[in-house]
Design a protein around this motif. Structure first.
Motif, PDB file in Angstrom:
ATOM      1  N   UNK A 225       0.819  -1.214   0.000  1.00 25.38           N
ATOM      2  CA  UNK A 225       0.000   0.000   0.000  1.00 25.38           C
ATOM      3  C   UNK A 225       0.852   1.264   0.000  1.00 25.38           C
ATOM      4  N   UNK A 226       1.920   1.305   0.808  1.00 25.30           N
ATOM      5  CA  UNK A 226       2.763   2.506   0.839  1.00 25.30           C
ATOM      6  C   UNK A 226       3.490   2.718  -0.481  1.00 25.30           C
ATOM      7  N   UNK A 227       4.023   1.657  -1.061  1.00 24.32           N
ATOM      8  CA  UNK A 227       4.707   1.801  -2.348  1.00 24.32           C
ATOM      9  C   UNK A 227       3.734   2.140  -3.468  1.00 24.32           C
ATOM     10  N   UNK A 228       2.506   1.615  -3.398  1.00 24.81           N
ATOM     11  CA  UNK A 228       1.510   1.965  -4.411  1.00 24.81           C
ATOM     12  C   UNK A 228       1.146   3.442  -4.316  1.00 24.81           C
ATOM     13  N   UNK A 229       1.009   3.950  -3.084  1.00 18.84           N
ATOM     14  CA  UNK A 229       0.734   5.383  -2.912  1.00 18.84           C
ATOM     15  C   UNK A 229       1.885   6.231  -3.449  1.00 18.84           C
ATOM     16  N   UNK A 230       3.118   5.790  -3.204  1.00 15.90           N
ATOM     17  CA  UNK A 230       4.273   6.528  -3.720  1.00 15.90           C
ATOM     18  C   UNK A 230       4.268   6.528  -5.247  1.00 15.90           C
ATOM     19  N   UNK A 231       3.982   5.391  -5.843  1.00 14.47           N
ATOM     20  CA  UNK A 231       3.953   5.297  -7.308  1.00 14.47           C
ATOM     21  C   UNK A 231       2.872   6.204  -7.894  1.00 14.47           C
ATOM     22  N   UNK A 232       1.688   6.186  -7.298  1.00 10.23           N
ATOM     23  CA  UNK A 232       0.595   7.037  -7.798  1.00 10.23           C
ATOM     24  C   UNK A 232       0.962   8.507  -7.650  1.00 10.23           C
ATOM     25  N   UNK A 233       1.567   8.879  -6.536  1.00  8.34           N
ATOM     26  CA  UNK A 233       1.959  10.274  -6.316  1.00  8.34           C
ATOM     27  C   UNK A 233       2.998  10.729  -7.340  1.00  8.34           C
ATOM     28  N   UNK A 234       3.980   9.899  -7.600  1.00  7.96           N
ATOM     29  CA  UNK A 234       5.013  10.261  -8.575  1.00  7.96           C
ATOM     30  C   UNK A 234       4.436  10.397  -9.975  1.00  7.96           C
ATOM     31  N   UNK A 235       3.561   9.468 -10.354  1.00 12.97           N
ATOM     32  CA  UNK A 235       2.956   9.555 -11.682  1.00 12.97           C
ATOM     33  C   UNK A 235       2.077  10.805 -11.800  1.00 12.97           C
ATOM     34  N   UNK A 236       1.358  11.139 -10.726  1.00 10.79           N
ATOM     35  CA  UNK A 236       0.515  12.337 -10.763  1.00 10.79           C
ATOM     36  C   UNK A 236       1.369  13.590 -10.916  1.00 10.79           C
ATOM     37  N   UNK A 237       2.479  13.648 -10.197  1.00  2.63           N
ATOM     38  CA  UNK A 237       3.358  14.809 -10.317  1.00  2.63           C
ATOM     39  C   UNK A 237       3.938  14.917 -11.712  1.00  2.63           C
ATOM     40  N   UNK A 238       4.301  13.785 -12.307  1.00  6.65           N
ATOM     41  CA  UNK A 238       4.839  13.810 -13.666  1.00  6.65           C
ATOM     42  C   UNK A 238       3.793  14.285 -14.661  1.00  6.65           C
ATOM     43  N   UNK A 239       2.553  13.827 -14.490  1.00  7.19           N
ATOM     44  CA  UNK A 239       1.488  14.259 -15.402  1.00  7.19           C
ATOM     45  C   UNK A 239       1.194  15.745 -15.252  1.00  7.19           C
ATOM     46  N   UNK A 240       1.132  16.221 -14.000  1.00  6.58           N
ATOM     47  CA  UNK A 240       0.878  17.647 -13.766  1.00  6.58           C
ATOM     48  C   UNK A 240       2.022  18.489 -14.307  1.00  6.58           C
ATOM     49  N   UNK A 241       3.261  18.011 -14.119  1.00  9.21           N
ATOM     50  CA  UNK A 241       4.420  18.751 -14.618  1.00  9.21           C
ATOM     51  C   UNK A 241       4.411  18.819 -16.131  1.00  9.21           C
ATOM     52  N   UNK A 242       4.088  17.689 -16.779  1.00  7.66           N
ATOM     53  CA  UNK A 242       4.037  17.695 -18.240  1.00  7.66           C
ATOM     54  C   UNK A 242       2.946  18.632 -18.744  1.00  7.66           C
ATOM     55  N   UNK A 243       1.796  18.628 -18.092  1.00 11.34           N
ATOM     56  CA  UNK A 243       0.704  19.521 -18.499  1.00 11.34           C
ATOM     57  C   UNK A 243       1.079  20.979 -18.273  1.00 11.34           C
ATOM     58  N   UNK A 244       1.726  21.256 -17.115  1.00 16.14           N
ATOM     59  CA  UNK A 244       2.115  22.631 -16.811  1.00 16.14           C
ATOM     60  C   UNK A 244       3.208  23.136 -17.722  1.00 16.14           C
ATOM     61  N   UNK A 245       4.183  22.265 -18.068  1.00 16.90           N
ATOM     62  CA  UNK A 245       5.270  22.672 -18.955  1.00 16.90           C
ATOM     63  C   UNK A 245       4.761  22.943 -20.361  1.00 16.90           C
ATOM     64  N   UNK A 246       3.716  22.187 -20.762  1.00 17.35           N
ATOM     65  CA  UNK A 246       3.201  22.370 -22.121  1.00 17.35           C
ATOM     66  C   UNK A 246       2.299  23.599 -22.234  1.00 17.35           C
ATOM     67  N   UNK A 247       1.506  23.863 -21.179  1.00 18.61           N
ATOM     68  CA  UNK A 247       0.522  24.937 -21.260  1.00 18.61           C
ATOM     69  C   UNK A 247       0.934  26.184 -20.485  1.00 18.61           C
ATOM     70  N   UNK A 248       1.994  26.058 -19.648  1.00 13.17           N
ATOM     71  CA  UNK A 248       2.503  27.213 -18.909  1.00 13.17           C
ATOM     72  C   UNK A 248       1.394  27.907 -18.105  1.00 13.17           C
ATOM     73  N   UNK A 249       0.559  27.071 -17.426  1.00  8.21           N
ATOM     74  CA  UNK A 249      -0.513  27.650 -16.622  1.00  8.21           C
ATOM     75  C   UNK A 249      -0.015  27.979 -15.214  1.00  8.21           C
ATOM     76  N   UNK A 250      -0.639  28.972 -14.631  1.00 11.21           N
ATOM     77  CA  UNK A 250      -0.265  29.368 -13.286  1.00 11.21           C
ATOM     78  C   UNK A 250      -0.784  28.321 -12.300  1.00 11.21           C
ATOM     79  N   UNK A 251       0.053  27.964 -11.328  1.00 12.79           N
ATOM     80  CA  UNK A 251      -0.349  26.994 -10.322  1.00 12.79           C
ATOM     81  C   UNK A 251       0.100  25.593 -10.615  1.00 12.79           C
ATOM     82  N   UNK A 252       0.568  25.312 -11.817  1.00  7.13           N
ATOM     83  CA  UNK A 252       1.040  23.978 -12.150  1.00  7.13           C
ATOM     84  C   UNK A 252       2.474  23.804 -11.663  1.00  7.13           C
ATOM     85  N   UNK A 253       2.806  22.612 -11.291  1.00  7.27           N
ATOM     86  CA  UNK A 253       4.138  22.318 -10.795  1.00  7.27           C
ATOM     87  C   UNK A 253       5.109  22.306 -11.967  1.00  7.27           C
ATOM     88  N   UNK A 254       6.182  23.064 -11.852  1.00 10.45           N
ATOM     89  CA  UNK A 254       7.190  23.102 -12.903  1.00 10.45           C
ATOM     90  C   UNK A 254       8.399  22.273 -12.469  1.00 10.45           C
TER      91      UNK A 254
END
Length: 369
Positions: A225-254
């Motif tokens: 369960x702990x490793x699954x939560x870590x994996x989901x968190x990392x994938x979410x951050x990567x997706x948010x970063x990719x979306x923010x880097x592509x669209x340059x929106x305010x509030x997205x993680x760079x």
């Protein structure tokens, strides 16, 4: 006396009505007089020889050497790094646990002719569980450390230190010793006057196996369960970063490219850890459930699924394959540790070569000519 009993029972197979061979000996007084090796030799006639498969000695020696070498390199690398990060202390603890597992497995194979059958069965259950629980608690601590460092990085880097890890590791070793060796302190069939139909081969009480099974299952759930939560968190951050880097929106993680590559590697490593962990520990839980079935049901219902072959497979995986896989999956995936070990090996090889083949000194007159 034992020789006379062995001579009298050689070639004798217990009646089918009394159950499989080992269970028959556990229910009789002969288990107090015969060694495990003698009982194993007799029971081999009825197909029960869990430690006697062909090539066992060669296989265990080769796997032990590989496991000892890899885990010794991990401990050496951690000592060489001199890092105060909690992660490296937990990695070293897991490596020491794997070394203990290898030693315990080899010692158990040598005790078959030294102790009585009943005492060997007590040793087998307790000593098998000790490195297993140690390894599982080490993996739980590693998983919790990874979870806190990813989910709460500010708290982790500001609060968790070397002292917390050392206290947790010491508590894990003491707790594992007290729990696993409790059958030698009285939690056994003889000490509690438990009937043979509620004991595992006349050695330990069924409640001990139930407790260890629940404990192992809880540890497996925590790690997954702990490793699954870590994996989901990392994938979410990567997706948010990719979306923010592509669209340059305010509030997205760079995240810069180096951080993205590091997070991607960490996510893949966590996924590999989950898969390898599940394969290994589901096998062990499978064996625990099999033992419970033999205690509260009969051996006859399990002989058709090859319980003898199952025991050999689980024994090899837990005691000899897991100590090889753990340093590869958990320790050598760290670039700093991998780098210091490879550099040390390279420098050691160069020094050894210079000692074996010293460079020839050129005379000054030859240089002038």
């Amino acid at each position: 006396m034992e020789r006379n009993i062995s001579d009298a029972t050689t070639g004798f197979a217990p009646p089918n009505a009394t159950g499989p061979c080992l269970e028959w000996f556990a229910e009789n007084a002969l288990s107090e007089n015969l060694t495990f090796e003698t009982v194993r030799t007799i029971c081999a006639i009825s197909g029960w020889a869990p430690f006697g498969f062909p090539g066992r000695k060669s296989v265990t020696i080769v796997l032990s050497v590989i496991g000892m070498l890899l885990n010794s390199l991990v401990v050496f690398g951690v000592a060489k790094l001199q890092q105060n990060k909690p992660l490296y202390y937990l990695i070293a603890n897991l490596a020491v646990t794997d070394i203990v597992t290898n030693i315990v497995g080899n010692v158990m194979l040598e005790l078959t002719e030294a102790v009585t059958y009943r005492m060997f069965m007590v040793f087998l259950v307790t000593v098998v569980h000790f490195p297993v629980i140690l390894s599982l608690t080490g993996l739980v601590l590693l998983s919790v450390d990874r979870y806190v460092s990813v989910q709460h990085p500010i708290f982790y880097h500001g609060t968790v230190g070397r002292g917390h890890v050392l206290v947790a590791v010491a508590g894990a070793w003491v707790s594992a010793a007290l729990l696993c060796f409790s059958p030698m302190m009285g939690w056994n069939c003889k000490g509690t006057n438990t009937s043979n139909d509620r004991c595992f081969l006349g050695a330990v009480e069924g409640s001990y196996i139930v407790f260890m099974t629940v404990l192992c299952a809880t540890g497996v759930v925590v790690v997954v369960s702990t490793n699954a939560r870590v994996f989901v968190t990392l994938r979410r951050r990567l997706n948010i970063s990719a979306y923010g880097n592509n669209h340059q929106q305010v509030g997205c993680v760079h995240m810069n490219q180096q951080h993205i590559i590091s997070a991607s590697k960490k996510a893949r490593s966590v996924l590999v850890i989950i898969v390898v962990f599940l394969i290994t520990w589901l096998l062990f839980l499978w064996w625990q459930v099999t033992i419970l079935v033999t205690i509260y049901n009969t051996w006859d219902s399990l002989m058709g699924i090859g319980v003898n072959l199952q025991f050999r497979f689980v024994f090899l995986v837990v005691f000899w394959l897991a100590p090889i896989v753990n340093p590869l999956v958990y320790a050598f995936r760290l670039p700093a540790l991998r780098r210091v070990v490879s550099n040390s090996l390279r420098n050691g090889a160069v020094r050894l070569w210079r000692r074996l083949v010293p460079p020839q000194q050129v005379h000054p007159a030859a240089i002038q000519m």
